[in-house]
Design a protein around this motif. Structure first.
Motif, PDB file in Angstrom:
ATOM      1  N   THR A  13      -2.136  26.785 -19.937  1.00 35.51           N
ATOM      2  CA  THR A  13      -2.873  25.990 -20.937  1.00 35.51           C
ATOM      3  C   THR A  13      -2.202  24.639 -21.134  1.00 35.51           C
ATOM      4  O   THR A  13      -2.865  23.593 -21.177  1.00 35.51           O
ATOM      5  CB  THR A  13      -2.932  26.750 -22.281  1.00 35.51           C
ATOM      6  OG1 THR A  13      -3.649  27.969 -22.097  1.00 35.51           O
ATOM      7  CG2 THR A  13      -3.611  25.923 -23.364  1.00 35.51           C
ATOM      8  N   PHE A  14      -0.883  24.645 -21.232  1.00 34.51           N
ATOM      9  CA  PHE A  14      -0.143  23.402 -21.444  1.00 34.51           C
ATOM     10  C   PHE A  14      -0.165  22.530 -20.182  1.00 34.51           C
ATOM     11  O   PHE A  14      -0.212  21.296 -20.273  1.00 34.51           O
ATOM     12  CB  PHE A  14       1.290  23.704 -21.870  1.00 34.51           C
ATOM     13  CG  PHE A  14       1.408  24.427 -23.186  1.00 34.51           C
ATOM     14  CD1 PHE A  14       0.368  24.398 -24.109  1.00 34.51           C
ATOM     15  CD2 PHE A  14       2.551  25.143 -23.516  1.00 34.51           C
ATOM     16  CE1 PHE A  14       0.457  25.062 -25.332  1.00 34.51           C
ATOM     17  CE2 PHE A  14       2.665  25.804 -24.734  1.00 34.51           C
ATOM     18  CZ  PHE A  14       1.613  25.772 -25.637  1.00 34.51           C
ATOM     19  N   MET A  15      -0.133  23.155 -19.008  1.00 34.98           N
ATOM     20  CA  MET A  15      -0.201  22.393 -17.756  1.00 34.98           C
ATOM     21  C   MET A  15      -1.563  21.714 -17.602  1.00 34.98           C
ATOM     22  O   MET A  15      -1.647  20.555 -17.186  1.00 34.98           O
ATOM     23  CB  MET A  15       0.063  23.320 -16.568  1.00 34.98           C
ATOM     24  CG  MET A  15       1.511  23.786 -16.475  1.00 34.98           C
ATOM     25  SD  MET A  15       1.760  25.063 -15.235  1.00 34.98           S
ATOM     26  CE  MET A  15       1.534  24.111 -13.732  1.00 34.98           C
ATOM     27  N   GLU A  16      -2.608  22.440 -17.972  1.00 39.73           N
ATOM     28  CA  GLU A  16      -3.967  21.874 -17.898  1.00 39.73           C
ATOM     29  C   GLU A  16      -4.094  20.682 -18.844  1.00 39.73           C
ATOM     30  O   GLU A  16      -4.688  19.653 -18.499  1.00 39.73           O
ATOM     31  CB  GLU A  16      -4.986  22.964 -18.257  1.00 39.73           C
ATOM     32  CG  GLU A  16      -6.430  22.547 -18.110  1.00 39.73           C
ATOM     33  CD  GLU A  16      -7.384  23.637 -18.591  1.00 39.73           C
ATOM     34  OE1 GLU A  16      -8.335  23.304 -19.308  1.00 39.73           O
ATOM     35  OE2 GLU A  16      -7.166  24.817 -18.248  1.00 39.73           O
ATOM     36  N   LEU A  17      -3.507  20.813 -20.027  1.00 36.75           N
ATOM     37  CA  LEU A  17      -3.532  19.722 -21.013  1.00 36.75           C
ATOM     38  C   LEU A  17      -2.777  18.506 -20.470  1.00 36.75           C
ATOM     39  O   LEU A  17      -3.249  17.368 -20.574  1.00 36.75           O
ATOM     40  CB  LEU A  17      -2.898  20.217 -22.313  1.00 36.75           C
ATOM     41  CG  LEU A  17      -2.880  19.255 -23.499  1.00 36.75           C
ATOM     42  CD1 LEU A  17      -4.282  18.811 -23.868  1.00 36.75           C
ATOM     43  CD2 LEU A  17      -2.195  19.913 -24.692  1.00 36.75           C
ATOM     44  N   ARG A  18      -1.639  18.751 -19.855  1.00 35.50           N
ATOM     45  CA  ARG A  18      -0.855  17.648 -19.281  1.00 35.50           C
ATOM     46  C   ARG A  18      -1.630  16.958 -18.152  1.00 35.50           C
ATOM     47  O   ARG A  18      -1.605  15.726 -18.028  1.00 35.50           O
ATOM     48  CB  ARG A  18       0.477  18.183 -18.752  1.00 35.50           C
ATOM     49  CG  ARG A  18       1.396  17.105 -18.189  1.00 35.50           C
ATOM     50  CD  ARG A  18       2.715  17.681 -17.724  1.00 35.50           C
ATOM     51  NE  ARG A  18       2.545  18.647 -16.628  1.00 35.50           N
ATOM     52  CZ  ARG A  18       3.549  19.302 -16.061  1.00 35.50           C
ATOM     53  NH1 ARG A  18       4.792  19.118 -16.498  1.00 35.50           N
ATOM     54  NH2 ARG A  18       3.330  20.157 -15.079  1.00 35.50           N
TER      55      ARG A  18
END
Length: 474
Positions: free
Chosen positions: A407-412
């Protein structure tokens, strides 16, 4: 008895907060038939009957006259707060605990955080202090906000840093609504990544909730209720379909989604509001589930998400609820904890359940749940005897799990696509106090967080000799 204060920031934060107060009042009315101000009510409400004292932790023997929510409502647009003040809950909020402006933050984190954060700093601190002064034993601040807009992300995280500054010893639990990839706010990746840096720095626990997960859950239940299959009619007073919305007489598109988040808050606060054979203090959540200070993002899953109207369908067994709580369909972010690493997990059961039910199900599920080698017994459990209205039981699972990493990688990735083109950057840099270094610092913070989760993932199946062992309370 301890008390907690709910801080609602931005449009989304105030809508979700309003649903929480509406449902909490229903629960207390269902249990408290005599209408007396008691310890359960004092946890989130104060009694301002002029003939009685607040009563605080001890409660008051008199009949309830005027309940006021222990809440601070902040929004830089007036719309939602004005709706609340014209709705059925208008008497529940103290007008001195509201703060609004008219122009909004223009979907710009910098406007919310810098401009409004500076302009309203003293007023916000004053309202937080007044809310705290009404508590005999303040245990927790709950902050509710969204990540995609300007006020929720910017001013919401500014309020969070003020809470740490003014009340460093009081637990800060943040409920953060993350935008979907198709979000109609073009700058939401900027706002979310800038807010993430603040959440990682200043929160004790963050409950990340993805808009897309809420949409998927509501769509699935709508399909189910319209399928025509026997036993698939959803009760009108169930968790998802709650009848009338709290803000006005008619249901609004986001009411069902807000209801899910409100029910998450009902469950997490149930031990603070009602008796139980195994009550869980709110500050125990961070103490037991967060072995490393920055890794405090807890994946929530909730069951049941609906109640079937057909009485001929057998009641879902308690054991099945435990299985559901660890399935992807019941999680409020799109992730798969079973294929990632658990650092710790909390289970909060409401209804007529025994400690033996908890132990049996933990033992049954443990073989399929990969825990870090140094915390194989990393479970925190709570039992509250009062179920949600319309249900016999409910279960909330909070998992500290490396599955948040995608989720955090997609946001980045979404942030990087915008930032490479310098798209919309000038809107942020023209705000006084905002510098381009804020963007690079925020992405570095997020990348560092992702790397920490990645490092833990790489230890799966291996012993970490230098890792601290958690002491998990029972």
């Amino acid at each position: 008895m301890t008390q907690s204060v709910v801080v609602q920031v931005g449009q989304c934060g105030n809508q979700v907060g309003c649903r929480f107060w509406d449902l909490a009042l229903r629960e207390h009315a269902h249990v408290n038939k005599k209408g007396l101000y008691d310890e359960a009510l004092s946890s989130f409400f104060r009694n301002v009957d002029s003939r009685k004292s607040d009563g605080g932790a001890c409660g008051v023997g008199g009949r309830i006259q005027h309940l006021k929510a222990r809440a601070v409502l902040v929004d830089m647009e007036e719309g939602v707060v004005n709706e609340i003040l014209q709705g059925p809950l208008r008497e529940v909020f103290d007008s001195t605990q509201l703060l609004t402006d008219v122009s909004g933050s223009g979907n710009n984190w910098a406007v919310g955080h810098m401009t409004y954060g500076s302009a309203y700093r003293e007023q916000i601190v004053d309202k937080l202090r007044k809310a705290a002064e009404h508590c005999d034993c303040l245990q927790c601040f709950f902050l509710i906000h969204s990540m995609g807009g300007g006020t929720g992300s910017g001013l919401g995280t500014r309020v969070l840093s003020l809470l740490e500054e003014e009340f460093p010893e009081v637990c800060r639990i943040v409920t953060s609504i993350y935008p979907s990839a198709e979000d109609d706010v073009i700058t939401s990746p900027y706002n979310s990544v800038l807010a993430m840096s603040e959440l990682t720095e200043h929160a004790d626990c963050v409950l990340p909730i993805e808009n897309q997960s809420l949409v998927d859950i509501v769509d699935k239940i709508k399909r189910m209720s319209h399928s025509g299959k026997p036993g698939s009619v959803i009760k009108r007073d169930s968790t998802i379909i709650s009848g009338q919305g709290a803000l006005s007489g008619a249901e609004k598109p986001f009411d069902a989604m807000n209801n899910i988040v409100a029910n998450l808050l009902l469950n997490i606060t149930s031990s603070a509001r009602f008796e139980g054979s195994l009550n869980m203090d709110l500050n125990e959540i961070a103490m037991n589930l967060v072995p490393f200070p920055r890794l405090h993002y807890l994946v929530p899953s909730l069951t049941p998400l609906y109640t079937l109207a057909d009485v001929s369908v057998p009641t879902r067994r308690l054991d099945q609820m435990f299985s559901d709580a660890f399935s992807k369909d019941h999680q409020l972010i799109r992730a798969d904890p079973k294929h990632s690493l658990y650092l710790a997990c909390a289970l909060m059961v409401r209804g007529n359940a025994q400690v033996s039910d908890l132990r049996r199900n933990i033992e049954r599920l443990k073989p399929s749940l990969p825990f870090v080698s140094w915390n194989q017994e990393g479970w925190k459990t709570g039992l509250c005897s009062v179920p949600p209205v319309g249900h016999s039981h409910s279960l909330l699972a909070l998992a500290n799990n490396t599955c948040v990493k995608p989720t955090f990688m997609e946001l980045r990735d979404r942030f990087t696509k915008l930032y490479r083109k310098k798209a919309h950057l000038h809107h942020y840099l023209q705000v006084e106090g905002m510098e381009q270094s804020f963007f690079s610092e925020a992405t570095n913070s997020l990348s560092s967080l992702i790397e920490e989760y990645h490092h833990l993932d790489a230890t799966k199946g291996r012993l970490m000799p230098d890792a601290p062992r958690l002491s998990i309370a029972r």
